[in-house]
Scaffold this motif. Sequence first.
Motif, PDB file in Angstrom:
ATOM      1  N   GLU A 144       0.390   0.747 -26.525  1.00 25.84           N
ATOM      2  CA  GLU A 144      -0.023   1.719 -25.463  1.00 25.84           C
ATOM      3  C   GLU A 144      -0.762   1.305 -24.220  1.00 25.84           C
ATOM      4  O   GLU A 144      -1.163   1.813 -23.448  1.00 25.84           O
ATOM      5  N   ALA A 145      -1.199  -0.200 -24.503  1.00 23.87           N
ATOM      6  CA  ALA A 145      -1.997  -0.810 -23.251  1.00 23.87           C
ATOM      7  C   ALA A 145      -1.261  -0.715 -22.082  1.00 23.87           C
ATOM      8  O   ALA A 145      -0.233  -0.693 -21.600  1.00 23.87           O
ATOM      9  N   SER A 146      -2.249  -0.199 -21.137  1.00 22.33           N
ATOM     10  CA  SER A 146      -1.836  -0.297 -19.577  1.00 22.33           C
ATOM     11  C   SER A 146      -2.206  -1.857 -19.108  1.00 22.33           C
ATOM     12  O   SER A 146      -3.115  -2.438 -19.702  1.00 22.33           O
ATOM     13  N   MET A 147      -1.379  -1.975 -18.168  1.00 25.95           N
ATOM     14  CA  MET A 147      -1.497  -3.158 -17.251  1.00 25.95           C
ATOM     15  C   MET A 147      -1.940  -3.002 -16.087  1.00 25.95           C
ATOM     16  O   MET A 147      -1.592  -2.378 -15.462  1.00 25.95           O
ATOM     17  N   VAL A 148      -3.015  -4.016 -15.698  1.00 23.14           N
ATOM     18  CA  VAL A 148      -3.610  -3.932 -14.377  1.00 23.14           C
ATOM     19  C   VAL A 148      -3.365  -5.349 -13.797  1.00 23.14           C
ATOM     20  O   VAL A 148      -3.811  -6.288 -14.511  1.00 23.14           O
ATOM     21  N   PHE A 149      -3.131  -5.631 -12.697  1.00 23.42           N
ATOM     22  CA  PHE A 149      -3.070  -6.847 -12.007  1.00 23.42           C
ATOM     23  C   PHE A 149      -3.934  -6.856 -10.644  1.00 23.42           C
ATOM     24  O   PHE A 149      -3.551  -6.169  -9.778  1.00 23.42           O
ATOM     25  N   VAL A 150      -4.766  -7.635 -10.590  1.00 24.81           N
ATOM     26  CA  VAL A 150      -5.913  -7.735  -9.501  1.00 24.81           C
ATOM     27  C   VAL A 150      -5.977  -9.169  -8.814  1.00 24.81           C
ATOM     28  O   VAL A 150      -5.912 -10.009  -9.739  1.00 24.81           O
ATOM     29  N   GLY A 151      -5.885  -9.205  -7.458  1.00 25.81           N
ATOM     30  CA  GLY A 151      -6.059 -10.415  -6.751  1.00 25.81           C
ATOM     31  C   GLY A 151      -6.465 -10.333  -5.245  1.00 25.81           C
ATOM     32  O   GLY A 151      -6.453  -9.231  -4.808  1.00 25.81           O
ATOM     33  N   ASN A 152      -6.739 -11.499  -4.898  1.00 26.59           N
ATOM     34  CA  ASN A 152      -7.172 -11.547  -3.446  1.00 26.59           C
ATOM     35  C   ASN A 152      -5.961 -11.839  -2.462  1.00 26.59           C
ATOM     36  O   ASN A 152      -5.094 -12.662  -2.937  1.00 26.59           O
ATOM     37  N   THR A 153      -6.011 -11.364  -1.472  1.00 25.11           N
ATOM     38  CA  THR A 153      -5.101 -11.615  -0.445  1.00 25.11           C
ATOM     39  C   THR A 153      -5.845 -12.504   0.795  1.00 25.11           C
ATOM     40  O   THR A 153      -6.900 -12.478   1.057  1.00 25.11           O
ATOM     41  N   GLN A 154      -4.973 -13.237   1.203  1.00 28.22           N
ATOM     42  CA  GLN A 154      -5.629 -14.419   2.288  1.00 28.22           C
ATOM     43  C   GLN A 154      -5.072 -13.834   3.670  1.00 28.22           C
ATOM     44  O   GLN A 154      -5.711 -14.601   4.591  1.00 28.22           O
ATOM     45  N   HIS A 155      -4.388 -13.037   3.783  1.00 34.36           N
ATOM     46  CA  HIS A 155      -3.985 -12.664   5.125  1.00 34.36           C
ATOM     47  C   HIS A 155      -4.160 -10.828   5.619  1.00 34.36           C
ATOM     48  O   HIS A 155      -4.455 -10.174   4.613  1.00 34.36           O
ATOM     49  N   THR A 156      -4.118 -10.914   6.629  1.00 35.26           N
ATOM     50  CA  THR A 156      -4.335  -9.386   7.183  1.00 35.26           C
ATOM     51  C   THR A 156      -3.134  -8.545   6.926  1.00 35.26           C
ATOM     52  O   THR A 156      -2.006  -8.960   6.670  1.00 35.26           O
ATOM     53  N   VAL A 157      -3.342  -7.251   6.771  1.00 32.96           N
ATOM     54  CA  VAL A 157      -2.126  -6.349   6.471  1.00 32.96           C
ATOM     55  C   VAL A 157      -1.080  -6.491   7.512  1.00 32.96           C
ATOM     56  O   VAL A 157       0.132  -6.854   7.254  1.00 32.96           O
ATOM     57  N   PRO A 158      -1.312  -6.345   9.054  1.00 28.78           N
ATOM     58  CA  PRO A 158      -0.311  -6.600   9.915  1.00 28.78           C
ATOM     59  C   PRO A 158       0.405  -7.985   9.950  1.00 28.78           C
ATOM     60  O   PRO A 158       1.502  -8.097   9.896  1.00 28.78           O
ATOM     61  N   TYR A 159      -0.242  -9.032   9.630  1.00 23.20           N
ATOM     62  CA  TYR A 159       0.273 -10.191   9.320  1.00 23.20           C
ATOM     63  C   TYR A 159       1.147 -10.403   8.270  1.00 23.20           C
ATOM     64  O   TYR A 159       2.375 -10.886   8.284  1.00 23.20           O
ATOM     65  N   MET A 160       0.920  -9.753   6.780  1.00 22.73           N
ATOM     66  CA  MET A 160       1.970  -9.700   5.856  1.00 22.73           C
ATOM     67  C   MET A 160       2.975  -8.889   6.239  1.00 22.73           C
ATOM     68  O   MET A 160       4.128  -9.172   5.612  1.00 22.73           O
ATOM     69  N   LEU A 161       2.683  -7.738   6.872  1.00 23.39           N
ATOM     70  CA  LEU A 161       3.902  -6.723   7.234  1.00 23.39           C
ATOM     71  C   LEU A 161       4.925  -7.457   8.236  1.00 23.39           C
ATOM     72  O   LEU A 161       6.057  -7.274   8.182  1.00 23.39           O
ATOM     73  N   LYS A 162       4.294  -8.345   9.081  1.00 28.71           N
ATOM     74  CA  LYS A 162       5.153  -9.088  10.036  1.00 28.71           C
ATOM     75  C   LYS A 162       5.987 -10.076   9.639  1.00 28.71           C
ATOM     76  O   LYS A 162       7.041 -10.298   9.740  1.00 28.71           O
TER      77      LYS A 162
END
Length: 699
Positions: A310-328
């Motif tokens: 029944e364990a829920s799984m959580v994944f957390v991490g850091n991003t290196q770029h801004t949102v518009p950069y990642m989207l582009k």
Amino acid sequence: MSELDQKINEHFPGLVVRKDLVKTVKGNAIVPTYVLEYLLGQYCATNDEATIETGIETVKEILRKHYVHRNEAGLIRSTIREKGRHKVIDKVSVSLNDKRDVYEAEFANLGIKQVLVDTGTVKAHPKLLVSGVWCIADLEYEFTEDKDVSPWILATLKPIQLSHFDFDTYVEARKQFTTDEWIDLLIQSIGFNPEMFGRRSKLSQLLRLVPYCERNYNLIELGPKGTGKSHIYSEFSPHGILISGGEVSVPKLFVNNASGKIGLVGYWDVVAFDEFAGRKKKADKALVDILKNYMANKSFSRGVETLGAEASMVFVGNTQHTVPYMLKHADLFNELPEQYHDSAFLDRIHFYVPGWEVDIIRGEMFSDGYGFVVDYLAEILRSLRNHDYSDRYNDYFSLCTDISTRDRDGINKTFSGLMKILYPQGEASSEEIEEILKIAIEGRKRVKDQLMRLDSTYAEVRFVYESKSGESHAVKTLEEEEYPNYYYRIVGDGSDGEEVVVDGDTGAGETIVEDEHVTAETPGTITQATEIPTLEERHFVFQENQRGISYETLFGSYLKDATKITIVDPYIRAFYQIRNLMELLELITKIKPKENEVKVHVVTSKDPDGFKHEQQEENLQKISESALAIGIYLTWDYAKQNSIHARSITTNHGWKISLDRGLDIFQHYDMNDDLAFANRLQEARPCKAFEVTFLRSEK
């Protein structure tokens, strides 16, 4: 105490604690928050200052005498030997010695092993067998010449967690709070000052609790460093475990085929992977494959046998770029290791928390108000795993038939979790239900939209819900509203090797302002860091946490060439509000010809606190004197208390700007940090939810 704190103590006596006390007692003791609050809950769960002071000293004394520091382990072992018996607070793990057919405990900080533990204790607390549990234990010492027998004897062992609670009492007490009060209580319970967060930001914090109250819930949060992503999973609850570094083996997580010992998912409610991001990280493909199966089916295989958990799984991490950069250039999952940057794995994610919307944690954001002892809230959330609230919106709304079963499951599980957290009594108004339904849809839509970038075989989905009256409501993510030119493109390799750009369901460059559709090139649309090119009567609605907004983009074109400007805002009192006025005057200075002079008149209200009003008057006077040198004449009047209802900016050349929040449109930011861009650039600040209307007026 505030009115809310008084109400909290009235309805939850003995179950709450003042949150700033944790820092007071912690000192150099490296123990989880729930351990400290367990002790504080025993001695400081009151609003009586004298009792609190006495309780603090008692807790400090307990930690001083009984908490085991690694560098003092030898002294503690000696104390046990000399006294014969001593109580310790340490992290204890238990393993089965199959050669002797006995359970043996290991004390992490004390540094002793092979301490015999009776079977009854292990059966009562099975998590001792996996990664260890913080406990209060009485240890005895009795020397023996038998090399196979440990001289350490475990007299008593008690995991540090709540022994019991009454769920019905909790639900009845919840009914005494408004929704806003309850949200603020929960925010204070996880240690934050609710005054420093907007509504959307508060709910983003509470979304981190959903894995604790929802079975087999899969959550991911990627965002900048320092936003507190892992705190909830490392120190909030004794029922969750944080795997540092994000790396774990298949036997440790699921099952060891050699020994038959079940892994972490069999013992913990939440298994969180910290530092999960990192393109260069290598992951075990076998682990990825078994994770896919477990996240989809709640089961995993052990040889010929299939086991469930029944364990829920959580994944957390850091991003290196801004949102518009990642989207582009890629997608919002781009930071993940290559093995996890896989559509089949990511499709199992129920909700994507936009970590870039969560502010970096600052000292001023911590609470000194009252909140639940975290272990009490942890037990409540755990008990809620037995409930299912996923159908509570059916009386008011229905999901579009386009939404697939997997998308629907993700939405329903998030909705159920938020309902349990906010409305454990199971009752809410249609407006309240709609609010959390939209959040649940947005989080799953964020996952699905990125999957369609990764894999063109995914069918296009309309994330729409319908009211019982038949009215349809489309849900968009905030970054979809902010960066429409990048959001709808799919970046990949075409046959000619060039970038392929495919428009989404509403068309590239399209954004929505209220009910009218306008493109980014339409005159009057506010896009990031661009002024309104033409002056027209318009109305705009901005979402909470939206960025790229400034006084210049909002007002610049409308204030240009005005020689008289009147600002009506009752809340130009506190320093940050005075600073808002200063920044508007800076804009006026920037856009006016140097040879022109502008008269600015402010209508506000006095701060009811006499001392603060003196500061208010002094600050306005300083700005007025400084503004004279740049050709701005600032005057002000104080209106009668509560006589100002509508906030506005009016010019002498025919424009009135109606502002529902006045100049106070930005979320809290650190004004003391001169090196923070949010302090220097308005565009870098997240905004509050607000509306602005531009109307023609008589000159």
